[in-house]
Design a protein around this motif. Structure first.
Motif, short mmCIF file in Angstrom:
data_model
loop_
_atom_site.label_atom_id
_atom_site.label_comp_id
_atom_site.label_asym_id
_atom_site.label_seq_id
_atom_site.Cartn_x
_atom_site.Cartn_y
_atom_site.Cartn_z
N VAL A 113 -29.18 67.55 1.60
CA VAL A 113 -29.64 66.04 1.81
C VAL A 113 -30.41 65.92 3.04
O VAL A 113 -29.64 65.78 4.10
N MET A 128 -36.50 61.97 -2.94
CA MET A 128 -35.85 61.14 -3.86
C MET A 128 -35.85 59.75 -3.33
O MET A 128 -35.33 59.50 -2.04
N VAL A 184 -31.75 55.16 -3.49
CA VAL A 184 -31.25 56.25 -4.53
C VAL A 184 -30.10 55.93 -5.23
O VAL A 184 -28.99 55.46 -4.80
N VAL A 200 -31.88 65.38 -10.70
CA VAL A 200 -31.12 66.59 -10.21
C VAL A 200 -31.06 67.74 -10.83
O VAL A 200 -31.15 68.99 -10.27
N PHE A 221 -33.41 68.04 -1.21
CA PHE A 221 -33.07 66.49 -1.63
C PHE A 221 -33.68 65.64 -0.55
O PHE A 221 -32.77 65.39 0.16
N VAL A 235 -34.41 62.13 0.77
CA VAL A 235 -34.26 60.45 0.75
C VAL A 235 -35.47 60.09 1.54
O VAL A 235 -36.02 60.31 2.59
N SER A 276 -28.10 55.66 -0.27
CA SER A 276 -28.89 56.66 -0.78
C SER A 276 -28.14 57.94 -0.54
O SER A 276 -27.93 58.71 -1.25
N MET A 292 -26.43 60.29 -3.16
CA MET A 292 -26.78 61.68 -3.36
C MET A 292 -25.62 62.39 -3.45
O MET A 292 -25.78 63.66 -4.30
#
Length: 280
Positions: free
Chosen positions: A34, A217, A230, A241, A252, A254, A270, A274
């Motif tokens: 992330v 995302m 998210v 996902v 991924f 944000v 978010s 996630m």
């Protein structure tokens, strides 16, 4: 300020983020998948670039995606990332710079440990030509992509919703992808803009699963379709996902272009959501 102007004008002017920056640098940690696109935090990075990196690390993000480097040399930026335990999930570079300063861009990104060079949008001179322009743009992207591949990197194209207009029954973005070699030009799929353009993001990722290492995302608020953290809006995030994992996406990232609430709280939501999505 739009993304292009932000990328060009980003500076490292001093600014206090005392509340979020209190304490020691983030301890080294095992990185996940992330990241945060720093365009989201442009109001902070433009005043205190390195302080914002520290805040992102303290929130618990694994990596950052750059849209400007705060005036730091590649060596200094790499040192700062290492000190904070942050990875680099990609960098946004305008098409003109990618094409005219390819070697310089590659060298800088090699130094900071980045593998993904992302073109954040298509210049108007190509867009206004319709399908023919998308094809010609794709051919130019292939050339950049070849140089990046030789350096162990990959060029990606970041979509908005304008690429989902149609010509002769096909999305314009299809002409771009048809004109590019997937091994040279990948996609950074922005799921909000795919949905905004009228396509299902999960289905789109599945269709182009051979070129989706990066996923942006962001969610779409109910009612006014504004940007949302998210997992709080209308997009089917579990399906997105799942499709991205099948496509072997590496990051991924944000991103929230704007917010009606304090943005630091929004990106914390978010990140929390996630983490839950990636557990399933």
């Amino acid at each position: 300020m739009n993304r292009r102007d932000f990328t060009l004008k980003l500076t490292g002017t001093a600014f206090g983020l005392a509340a979020l920056n209190a304490g020691a640098d983030a301890a080294p940690r095992e990185r996940g998948q992330v990241a945060i696109q720093l365009y989201t935090l442009r109001d902070f990075t433009g005043k205190d670039f390195t302080g914002t990196l520290k805040s992102v690390a303290e929130l618990g993000y694994d990596a950052v995606e750059f849209a400007g480097y705060g005036g730091l040399s590649a060596r200094d930026l790499k040192t700062r990332l290492d000190d904070l335990g942050l990875g680099c999930a990609g960098t946004h570079e305008g098409f003109e710079r990618l094409e005219k300063n390819t070697d310089e861009v590659i060298e800088y990104n090699r130094t900071i440990g980045n593998r993904f060079l992302v073109c954040p949008s298509m210049p108007g001179e190509w867009r206004e030509k319709g399908a023919a322009g998308y094809k010609a743009f794709g051919e130019r992207m292939n050339v950049i992509g070849e140089k990046a591949k030789e350096a162990g990197m990959r060029v990606c194209y970041h979509n908005h919703s304008f690429e989902f207009a149609k010509e002769d029954g096909k999305y314009l973005i299809e002409y771009l992808f048809d004109a590019t070699d997937p091994s040279l030009v990948g996609a950074e799929v922005d799921v909000y803009w795919v949905q905004h353009g009228g396509e299902d993001p999960a289905a789109f990722i599945r269709r182009y699963s051979n070129r989706c290492p990066l996923i942006h995302m962001k969610d779409m608020a109910r009612g006014d379709r504004s940007f949302a953290p998210v997992g709080t809006g209308t997009l089917d995030m579990p399906a997105i996902v799942a499709a991205a994992r099948t496509a072997k996406a590496e990051w991924f990232t944000v991103e929230q272009d704007s917010s009606k609430k304090p943005i630091l709280g929004e990106i914390e939501i978010s990140l929390k959501n996630m983490r839950q999505l990636l557990k399933t």
